[in-house]
Motif scaffolding. Structure first.
Motif, mmCIF file in Angstrom:
data_model
loop_
_atom_site.group_PDB
_atom_site.id
_atom_site.type_symbol
_atom_site.label_atom_id
_atom_site.label_comp_id
_atom_site.label_asym_id
_atom_site.label_seq_id
_atom_site.Cartn_x
_atom_site.Cartn_y
_atom_site.Cartn_z
ATOM 1 N N ARG A 145 14.682 -8.226 -13.393
ATOM 2 C CA ARG A 145 14.734 -7.745 -12.018
ATOM 3 C C ARG A 145 14.300 -6.287 -11.910
ATOM 4 N NH1 ARG A 145 17.447 -10.168 -7.663
ATOM 5 N NH2 ARG A 145 17.093 -8.204 -6.565
ATOM 6 N N PRO A 146 13.398 -5.965 -10.986
ATOM 7 C CA PRO A 146 12.942 -4.579 -10.815
ATOM 8 C C PRO A 146 14.076 -3.615 -10.507
ATOM 9 C CG PRO A 146 11.532 -6.100 -9.607
ATOM 10 C CD PRO A 146 12.705 -6.902 -10.088
ATOM 11 N N GLU A 147 15.053 -4.076 -9.723
ATOM 12 C CA GLU A 147 16.150 -3.177 -9.356
ATOM 13 C C GLU A 147 16.930 -2.710 -10.581
ATOM 14 O OE1 GLU A 147 15.291 -5.699 -5.752
ATOM 15 O OE2 GLU A 147 15.360 -5.956 -7.919
ATOM 16 N N ILE A 148 17.108 -3.584 -11.572
ATOM 17 C CA ILE A 148 17.835 -3.201 -12.784
ATOM 18 C C ILE A 148 16.997 -2.220 -13.608
ATOM 19 C CG2 ILE A 148 18.747 -4.072 -14.968
ATOM 20 C CD1 ILE A 148 19.690 -6.540 -13.521
ATOM 21 N N MET A 149 15.692 -2.464 -13.688
ATOM 22 C CA MET A 149 14.814 -1.522 -14.382
ATOM 23 C C MET A 149 14.849 -0.154 -13.705
ATOM 24 S SD MET A 149 11.468 -3.941 -15.002
ATOM 25 C CE MET A 149 11.608 -5.611 -15.633
ATOM 26 N N GLN A 150 14.771 -0.146 -12.387
ATOM 27 C CA GLN A 150 14.815 1.115 -11.650
ATOM 28 C C GLN A 150 16.158 1.814 -11.836
ATOM 29 O OE1 GLN A 150 13.787 -0.430 -7.699
ATOM 30 N NE2 GLN A 150 11.856 0.689 -7.783
ATOM 31 N N SER A 151 17.227 1.043 -11.872
ATOM 32 C CA SER A 151 18.556 1.618 -12.038
ATOM 33 C C SER A 151 18.683 2.317 -13.392
ATOM 34 C CB SER A 151 19.622 0.529 -11.905
ATOM 35 O OG SER A 151 20.910 1.078 -12.011
ATOM 36 N N LYS A 183 0.831 -1.200 0.000
ATOM 37 C CA LYS A 183 0.000 0.000 0.000
ATOM 38 C C LYS A 183 0.870 1.257 0.000
ATOM 39 C CE LYS A 183 -3.737 -2.417 2.405
ATOM 40 N NZ LYS A 183 -4.585 -2.489 3.611
ATOM 41 N N MET A 184 1.977 1.231 0.729
ATOM 42 C CA MET A 184 2.889 2.378 0.730
ATOM 43 C C MET A 184 3.539 2.566 -0.640
ATOM 44 S SD MET A 184 4.714 2.299 4.500
ATOM 45 C CE MET A 184 5.236 0.584 4.441
ATOM 46 N N ALA A 185 3.887 1.460 -1.286
ATOM 47 C CA ALA A 185 4.484 1.544 -2.621
ATOM 48 C C ALA A 185 3.488 2.102 -3.630
ATOM 49 C CB ALA A 185 4.981 0.168 -3.060
ATOM 50 N N ILE A 186 2.227 1.713 -3.502
ATOM 51 C CA ILE A 186 1.192 2.248 -4.395
ATOM 52 C C ILE A 186 1.005 3.740 -4.165
ATOM 53 C CG2 ILE A 186 -1.279 2.165 -4.911
ATOM 54 C CD1 ILE A 186 -1.187 -0.837 -4.363
ATOM 55 N N ALA A 187 1.063 4.172 -2.899
ATOM 56 C CA ALA A 187 0.956 5.598 -2.596
ATOM 57 C C ALA A 187 2.132 6.370 -3.207
ATOM 58 C CB ALA A 187 0.902 5.813 -1.088
ATOM 59 N N ASP A 188 3.336 5.798 -3.147
ATOM 60 C CA ASP A 188 4.503 6.428 -3.770
ATOM 61 C C ASP A 188 4.311 6.549 -5.285
ATOM 62 O OD1 ASP A 188 5.856 6.806 -1.410
ATOM 63 O OD2 ASP A 188 6.965 4.919 -1.540
ATOM 64 N N LYS A 189 3.717 5.530 -5.887
ATOM 65 C CA LYS A 189 3.456 5.562 -7.325
ATOM 66 C C LYS A 189 2.484 6.686 -7.666
ATOM 67 C CE LYS A 189 1.069 2.950 -10.929
ATOM 68 N NZ LYS A 189 0.320 1.707 -11.248
ATOM 69 N N GLU A 190 1.391 6.798 -6.913
ATOM 70 C CA GLU A 190 0.408 7.844 -7.171
ATOM 71 C C GLU A 190 1.027 9.231 -6.998
ATOM 72 O OE1 GLU A 190 -2.762 6.955 -4.526
ATOM 73 O OE2 GLU A 190 -3.524 5.270 -5.714
ATOM 74 N N LYS A 191 1.859 9.381 -5.988
ATOM 75 C CA LYS A 191 2.546 10.651 -5.760
ATOM 76 C C LYS A 191 3.435 11.002 -6.952
ATOM 77 C CE LYS A 191 5.983 12.767 -2.706
ATOM 78 N NZ LYS A 191 6.853 12.550 -1.523
ATOM 79 N N ALA A 192 4.160 10.014 -7.469
ATOM 80 C CA ALA A 192 5.052 10.250 -8.608
ATOM 81 C C ALA A 192 4.271 10.607 -9.873
ATOM 82 C CB ALA A 192 5.924 9.021 -8.848
ATOM 83 N N VAL A 193 3.115 9.986 -10.072
ATOM 84 C CA VAL A 193 2.286 10.299 -11.246
ATOM 85 C C VAL A 193 1.785 11.739 -11.176
ATOM 86 C CG1 VAL A 193 0.105 9.763 -12.389
ATOM 87 C CG2 VAL A 193 1.614 7.919 -11.673
ATOM 88 N N TRP A 194 1.396 12.172 -9.992
ATOM 89 C CA TRP A 194 0.978 13.567 -9.844
ATOM 90 C C TRP A 194 2.149 14.518 -10.044
ATOM 91 C CZ3 TRP A 194 -3.657 15.101 -10.510
ATOM 92 C CH2 TRP A 194 -4.736 14.298 -10.161
ATOM 93 N N GLY A 195 3.364 14.040 -9.775
ATOM 94 C CA GLY A 195 4.542 14.866 -10.047
ATOM 95 C C GLY A 195 4.692 15.181 -11.524
ATOM 96 N N ILE A 196 4.284 14.235 -12.384
ATOM 97 C CA ILE A 196 4.306 14.493 -13.828
ATOM 98 C C ILE A 196 3.345 15.626 -14.157
ATOM 99 C CG2 ILE A 196 3.860 13.517 -16.110
ATOM 100 C CD1 ILE A 196 4.546 10.781 -14.993
ATOM 101 N N ASN A 226 10.885 9.111 -12.705
ATOM 102 C CA ASN A 226 10.608 8.837 -11.291
ATOM 103 C C ASN A 226 9.300 8.064 -11.130
ATOM 104 O OD1 ASN A 226 12.928 10.092 -10.329
ATOM 105 N ND2 ASN A 226 11.939 12.096 -10.208
ATOM 106 N N ALA A 227 8.321 8.353 -11.983
ATOM 107 C CA ALA A 227 7.063 7.604 -11.942
ATOM 108 C C ALA A 227 7.284 6.152 -12.355
ATOM 109 C CB ALA A 227 6.024 8.263 -12.854
ATOM 110 N N ASN A 228 8.159 5.949 -13.360
ATOM 111 C CA ASN A 228 8.494 4.574 -13.761
ATOM 112 C C ASN A 228 9.154 3.829 -12.607
ATOM 113 O OD1 ASN A 228 7.509 5.031 -16.322
ATOM 114 N ND2 ASN A 228 9.506 5.494 -17.216
ATOM 115 N N ILE A 229 10.062 4.518 -11.922
ATOM 116 C CA ILE A 229 10.751 3.907 -10.778
ATOM 117 C C ILE A 229 9.742 3.514 -9.700
ATOM 118 C CG2 ILE A 229 12.349 4.357 -8.877
ATOM 119 C CD1 ILE A 229 13.942 6.135 -10.845
ATOM 120 N N ALA A 230 8.781 4.415 -9.430
ATOM 121 C CA ALA A 230 7.769 4.127 -8.414
ATOM 122 C C ALA A 230 6.837 3.006 -8.850
ATOM 123 C CB ALA A 230 6.966 5.395 -8.115
#
Length: 426
Positions: free
Chosen positions: A251-257, A50-63, A121-125
């Motif tokens: 791996r998600p970490e490589i995508m995020q990197s 749920k916290m990760a989803i909230a971070d994603k929503e926050k990043a989308v609003w950043g766009i 940043n939204a992709n990372i989230a």
């Protein structure tokens, strides 16, 4: 008298029925949970997702926030002044109202760079949500297998207590008829007491693992559920090289990197914009006078440009800072890729090591079980020693513990490997 007895009997039956029904209620509340059921519950209830989803929503609003930098702005302002001079018959009002629109036409690439950064940043989230789910899956799987392992160890230690209790009875019976020494009785009592302590520890470990499992899947900590699955061996078919290659792709970490590198590149673009001019268009409609919003109307329309020729090195410092950040994230990317490969290797090799122990532990359990039976037969026949029986029982308990541990290690390391290669990512 007979009527009283006839009345009491149905009442007793009714009370007994209600008692049985009430005592059955807690058992009906417990449910069977498969590993897949447990993972589904965890994905639904675990707060980290749920916290990760909230971070994603926050990043989308950043766009959206940064995209607004390319759109026009409209502002309305008003002021009202009342003036009165010495000896004046009356006071006067002065209203001033203006409506202003501005539109940035060119920002030297700053706005575009900020939008790109926000998108990365939204992709990372977004990938962070996947990463959180994969971690929750692993935590749930590990906790599930831990419950199975500790439940099995409780049974192993309970069987040990039962065997030693039965052995102690036989030893005491032989002591009563004078065929053995008191020391055999004392040693058997000591071994039984030690086994009972080990059983208590195993039961406590089981209870703790249940609470830990419930915490991960979002159930009350004291919930009692039956595990539908069991510790079993299921082979892993991919080679180490194929596993590493899959990890590099999924791996998600490589995508995020990679997105972090792209965001750092956009940061350089933002810093470079300080060397370029900015252009904006604006228009104003104004009213002023003694009555609101004003008696007199005026308007202006224009285009303005600005170019910061000298800023004492601020822009150059920001560019150098962005380039240094780019170097850092590039090195971090290499570190991440190496760490992912190491994680795959460790999980794969640990899984294979546990797989080898599964086979040897099965043989050890069979041999230890035969040895215990033989030792007991010899001792009861008067040609063996009490120490032989006790040693054989200890060996059997250890062999069964090792077999359980090997199965647990295999399944947990297999789950770690599947998480390490991104096997659960869709």
């Amino acid at each position: 008298m007979s009527r009283k007895k006839a009345f009491v009997k149905p009442a007793v039956l009714l009370a007994t029925s209600l008692l049985v029904f009430n005592t059955a209620i807690p058992f009906s509340a417990a449910s069977e949970l498969s590993l897949d059921d447990s993972i589904a519950l965890a994905l639904e209830n675990n707060p980290s997702i749920k916290m990760a989803i909230a971070d994603k929503e926050k990043a989308v609003w950043g766009i959206k926030e940064n995209e607004a930098g390319k759109m026009p702005n409209l502002s309305l302002s008003n002021s009202n002044n009342r003036a009165s001079g010495a000896g004046a018959a009356s006071s006067s009002d002065n209203f001033s109202t203006s409506l202003r629109a501005s539109w940035p036409l060119y920002t030297g690439g700053r706005t575009e760079g900020l939008i790109d950064q926000a998108k990365y940043n939204a992709n990372i989230a977004t990938v962070g949500v996947v990463k959180a789910k994969e971690q929750v899956k692993l935590d749930t799987t590990t906790a599930y297998f831990s419950v199975l392992q500790n439940n099995k160890l409780v049974k192993v230690n309970q069987q040990t207590v039962d065997n030693l209790s039965e052995h102690l009875k036989n030893v005491q019976a032989q002591f009563q008829v004078g065929t053995i020494a008191k020391s055999d009785v004392l040693r058997s009592e000591v071994e039984l007491a030690n086994a009972q302590q080990n059983l208590t520890k195993a039961q406590n470990a089981y209870d703790v693992s249940i609470a830990t499992f419930n915490n991960i899947i979002g159930l009350p900590l004291d919930s009692q559920n039956t595990m539908k699955d069991d510790l079993a061996f299921a082979s892993y078919d991919m080679s180490l090289e194929d596993s590493i290659q899959m990890a590099k792709e999924k791996r998600p970490e490589i995508m995020q990197s990679q997105d972090t590198i792209n965001a750092a590149k956009a940061g350089i673009k933002v810093a470079d914009s300080g060397k370029l001019p900015t252009v904006s268009a604006s228009g104003t409609q104004g009213w002023s006078g003694s009555k609101f919003p004003g008696d007199n109307s005026n308007w202006t329309v224009g285009v303005s440009a600005s170019w910061n020729i000298f800023d004492a090195g601020v822009t150059n410092a920001k560019i150098k800072e962005a380039q240094a950040n780019m170097d850092k994230v590039s090195h971090t990317d290499q570190q991440t890729r190496t760490a992912v490969e190491l994680e795959v290797r460790q999980a794969y090799l640990s899984m294979k090591e546990a797989e080898a122990r599964i086979e040897t532990s099965k043989v050890a359990v069979d041999k230890a079980s035969e040895d215990l039976k033989a030792s007991q037969a010899k001792y009861y026949a008067g040609v063996g020693t009490n120490l032989d029986v006790i040693d054989a029982q200890v060996a059997l308990t250890q062999a069964e513990t090792n077999a359980t541990q090997a199965l647990y290690d295999y399944n947990v390391n297999k789950a770690k490997l599947q998480k390490a290669i991104g096997a659960g990512i869709e």
